[in-house]
Design an enzyme around this catalytic site. Structure first.
Site, mmCIF file in Angstrom:
data_model
loop_
_atom_site.group_PDB
_atom_site.id
_atom_site.type_symbol
_atom_site.label_atom_id
_atom_site.label_comp_id
_atom_site.label_asym_id
_atom_site.label_seq_id
_atom_site.Cartn_x
_atom_site.Cartn_y
_atom_site.Cartn_z
ATOM 1 N N ARG A 16 0.817 -1.214 0.000
ATOM 2 C CA ARG A 16 0.000 0.000 0.000
ATOM 3 C C ARG A 16 0.860 1.278 0.000
ATOM 4 O O ARG A 16 0.357 2.372 -0.175
ATOM 5 C CB ARG A 16 -0.948 -0.019 1.214
ATOM 6 C CG ARG A 16 -2.065 -1.036 1.077
ATOM 7 C CD ARG A 16 -2.759 -1.329 2.412
ATOM 8 N NE ARG A 16 -1.998 -2.266 3.236
ATOM 9 C CZ ARG A 16 -2.396 -2.731 4.412
ATOM 10 N NH1 ARG A 16 -3.548 -2.330 4.933
ATOM 11 N NH2 ARG A 16 -1.652 -3.584 5.102
ATOM 12 N N LYS A 23 8.527 -1.236 3.342
ATOM 13 C CA LYS A 23 7.760 -0.215 4.079
ATOM 14 C C LYS A 23 8.474 0.300 5.323
ATOM 15 O O LYS A 23 8.508 1.509 5.570
ATOM 16 C CB LYS A 23 6.403 -0.800 4.479
ATOM 17 C CG LYS A 23 5.618 0.116 5.401
ATOM 18 C CD LYS A 23 4.192 -0.326 5.591
ATOM 19 C CE LYS A 23 4.043 -1.577 6.380
ATOM 20 N NZ LYS A 23 2.635 -1.916 6.629
ATOM 21 N N GLU A 155 -10.028 -9.616 11.311
ATOM 22 C CA GLU A 155 -9.383 -8.663 10.401
ATOM 23 C C GLU A 155 -10.423 -7.934 9.553
ATOM 24 O O GLU A 155 -11.500 -8.462 9.280
ATOM 25 C CB GLU A 155 -8.397 -9.413 9.491
ATOM 26 C CG GLU A 155 -7.167 -9.909 10.222
ATOM 27 C CD GLU A 155 -6.430 -8.797 10.926
ATOM 28 O OE1 GLU A 155 -5.967 -7.855 10.269
ATOM 29 O OE2 GLU A 155 -6.330 -8.855 12.164
HETATM 30 C C1 UD1 Z 1 -2.028 -5.889 11.288
HETATM 31 C C2 UD1 Z 1 -2.934 -6.796 12.124
HETATM 32 C C3 UD1 Z 1 -4.182 -6.031 12.522
HETATM 33 C C4 UD1 Z 1 -3.779 -4.779 13.299
HETATM 34 C C5 UD1 Z 1 -2.799 -3.937 12.505
HETATM 35 C C6 UD1 Z 1 -2.216 -2.846 13.398
HETATM 36 C C7 UD1 Z 1 -2.615 -9.146 11.430
HETATM 37 C C8 UD1 Z 1 -3.164 -10.272 10.643
HETATM 38 N N1 UD1 Z 1 -3.286 -8.000 11.368
HETATM 39 O O1 UD1 Z 1 -2.695 -5.580 10.073
HETATM 40 O O2 UD1 Z 1 -5.016 -6.848 13.342
HETATM 41 O O3 UD1 Z 1 -4.930 -4.031 13.619
HETATM 42 O O4 UD1 Z 1 -1.684 -4.724 12.034
HETATM 43 O O5 UD1 Z 1 -1.446 -1.938 12.680
HETATM 44 O O6 UD1 Z 1 -1.625 -9.324 12.094
HETATM 45 N N2 UD1 Z 1 4.841 -8.832 8.074
HETATM 46 C C9 UD1 Z 1 5.842 -9.754 7.967
HETATM 47 N N3 UD1 Z 1 5.613 -10.893 7.251
HETATM 48 C C10 UD1 Z 1 4.422 -11.187 6.702
HETATM 49 C C11 UD1 Z 1 3.384 -10.231 6.826
HETATM 50 C C12 UD1 Z 1 3.624 -9.052 7.523
HETATM 51 O O7 UD1 Z 1 6.947 -9.550 8.474
HETATM 52 O O8 UD1 Z 1 4.302 -12.256 6.104
HETATM 53 C C13 UD1 Z 1 5.100 -7.584 8.812
HETATM 54 C C14 UD1 Z 1 5.016 -6.334 7.934
HETATM 55 O O9 UD1 Z 1 6.286 -5.988 7.418
HETATM 56 C C15 UD1 Z 1 4.493 -5.278 8.909
HETATM 57 C C16 UD1 Z 1 3.769 -6.084 9.983
HETATM 58 O O10 UD1 Z 1 4.131 -7.440 9.816
HETATM 59 O O11 UD1 Z 1 5.536 -4.546 9.510
HETATM 60 C C17 UD1 Z 1 2.242 -5.941 9.892
HETATM 61 O O12 UD1 Z 1 1.800 -6.259 8.585
HETATM 62 P P1 UD1 Z 1 0.720 -5.376 7.853
HETATM 63 O O13 UD1 Z 1 0.550 -5.894 6.501
HETATM 64 O O14 UD1 Z 1 1.046 -3.937 8.026
HETATM 65 O O15 UD1 Z 1 -0.592 -5.734 8.717
HETATM 66 P P2 UD1 Z 1 -1.920 -4.857 8.838
HETATM 67 O O16 UD1 Z 1 -2.759 -5.095 7.629
HETATM 68 O O17 UD1 Z 1 -1.577 -3.469 9.161
HETATM 69 MG MG MG Z 2 0.207 -2.422 9.204
#
Ligand code: UD1
Ligand code: MG
Length: 420
Positions: A16, A23, A155
């Site tokens: 995004r 990011k 979610e």
């Molecule tokens: C996530 C939470 C959501 C919360 C929100 C708060 C989950 C499923 N959802 O959603 O409940 O309200 O954060 O900001 O956890 N990442 C990895 N590996 C992956 C996927 C993500 O390292 O396979 C890391 C990303 O780099 C990021 C973090 O995890 O820093 C969160 O991922 P993001 O995609 O931002 O989750 P949100 O959709 O914001």
């Molecule tokens: Mg996030």
């Protein structure tokens, strides 16, 4: 054991953001988001930080270079936050509590991290998660409760219309017992709208096994902005700016217009210094007492100012030390320089510090007077009390109390008629 380790999830691309960079290396002013998260963890007393990296991980790793007690763990494919958390398991021992947070939460404070661990300990919980209430919960996981009791996190993409109306959100900060984290990860599946392993499913999984899971609600929702887009990045930057400026004002610095003044979290400023609008201060600058900066001053990393220094409009400094009482009132660049006390660096004077290959030092001793529009071709030294005539290009050192002039004499032709 009272201690805890921290896991920072930072492997995602952050689609995004629409960026070629991961990011979490996007900056809030002059510091990468992931660095704020890691600094907050160590500030709260974390024994070590395990950073889960994946997408362009060398860039994320280089942001954290030089920090101690950091372990990087590689997540090959980004299969969700639950999967990312599992990448940290090899580095977690049974007796450690585990704080998990996301690398896109730059506003988290060390106090909040310490607080959630204290609450977790006091309740002897298996999982404590941080929630907060927001007016616009879009995009966040919602905290689903039944008769007030925590049930699960849903979610955004999986939420029913009714659930989407819930304002209590999952901030993305959790404290687990190490054993509970292992157990929760074993129970996860990707049966959801994004086909990912969600860390948030830990709530339901642990509750179903009779474990103690609690959500602690923070009244301070500004701290939990999760940055997923550049709009949110700008929003988080504004909150950080306000936080830094208010701290400085409380400590005795006057900031005329905090909304147009950007000061690095690493900068230190003495009492009774006045900062005029439009001023930007980056990095580890140290500014004395009773200085006046701006309007529109740009202080870059390595700027050190004594007391009573004046830096006026459209002045840029970098890697420069200026002694007490020195004045640079308008339109100057001072880079790689040591200026003594009570130096007058007049309008438009600059250091010529870069020859296209290397940076060189300019040294100016106390009470020197640098006339308007002087070019100081570094390396060069100006002795105590020396005086440089306006418009000079100074290539040779000037001894103390000398007068330097280095410009062409004026030619005046009287009765000069232009050829047409
Ligand atoms: C996530 C939470 C959501 C919360 C929100 C708060 C989950 C499923 N959802 O959603 O409940 O309200 O954060 O900001 O956890 N990442 C990895 N590996 C992956 C996927 C993500 O390292 O396979 C890391 C990303 O780099 C990021 C973090 O995890 O820093 C969160 O991922 P993001 O995609 O931002 O989750 P949100 O959709 O914001
Ligand atoms: Mg996030």
């Amino acid at each position: 054991m009272d201690g805890f380790v921290t896991v920072v999830l930072a492997a995602g691309q952050g689609t995004r953001m629409n960026s070629s960079l991961p990011k979490v290396v996007h900056k809030i002013f002059d510091k990468a988001m992931v660095s704020y998260a890691v600094d907050a963890a160590f500030g709260a007393g974390s024994k070590k930080a395990i950073i889960v990296t994946g997408f362009k991980e060398e860039i994320v790793r280089s942001e954290l270079l030089g920090k101690e007690n950091i372990i990087f763990s590689h997540q090959d494919r980004q299969l969700g936050t639950g999967h990312a958390a599992s990448m940290a398991l090899p580095f977690i021992t049974a007796e450690d509590d585990v704080l998990i947070l996301y690398g896109d939460m730059p506003l988290l404070t060390k106090e909040t991290l310490k607080n959630i661990h204290d609450i977790h300990k006091a309740a002897n919980a298996d999982l404590t998660l941080q929630s907060t209430n927001v007016d616009n919960p879009f995009g966040y996981g919602r905290i689903v409760r039944k008769d007030g009791l925590l049930e699960k996190i849903v979610e955004q993409k999986d939420a029913t219309h009714k659930q989407q109306e819930i304002n209590e959100i999952n901030t993305g900060l959790y404290c687990f017992k190490a054993s509970a984290l292992r157990e929760a990860i074993l129970g996860m599946n990707n049966n959801n709208a994004q086909n990912e392993l969600y860390l948030t499913d830990a709530v339901e999984i642990l509750l179903s096994k009779g474990k103690k899971v609690q959500a602690t609600i923070s009244p301070n929702n500004e701290e939990f902005v999760g940055v997923n887009s550049r709009v949110e990045l700008a929003h988080a930057t504004k909150i950080m700016q306000k936080r830094i400026n208010e701290k400085l004002m409380i400590s005795g610095v006057t900031i005329i217009d905090p909304t147009t003044t950007y000061i690095s979290v690493h900068t230190k400023i003495g009492k009774d210094t006045i900062i005029m609008p439009g001023t930007v201060i980056e990095g580890d600058c140290v500014i004395g007492q009773n200085c006046t900066l701006g309007p529109y001053a740009h202080l870059r990393p390595g700027t050190i100012l004594g007391d009573n220094v004046r830096i006026g409009n459209f002045v840029e400094t970098k890697n420069a030390t200026l002694g007490t009482g020195t004045k640079v009132a308008h339109l100057s660049y001072i880079g790689d320089a040591l200026l003594g006390e009570n130096v007058n660096f007049s309008c438009g004077a600059i250091t010529v510090n870069y020859d296209g290959k290397n940076k060189h030092l300019t040294k100016i001793e106390d009470n020197a007077f640098i006339g308007c529009n002087t070019n100081l071709i570094a390396p060069v030294e100006v002795g105590k009390g020396a005086f440089i005539a306006a418009g000079s290009t100074i290539t040779d050192n000037l001894p103390p109390d000398s007068f330097g002039i280095a410009r062409q004499r004026q030619t005046t032709k009287e009765n000069y008629i232009k050829k047409t």
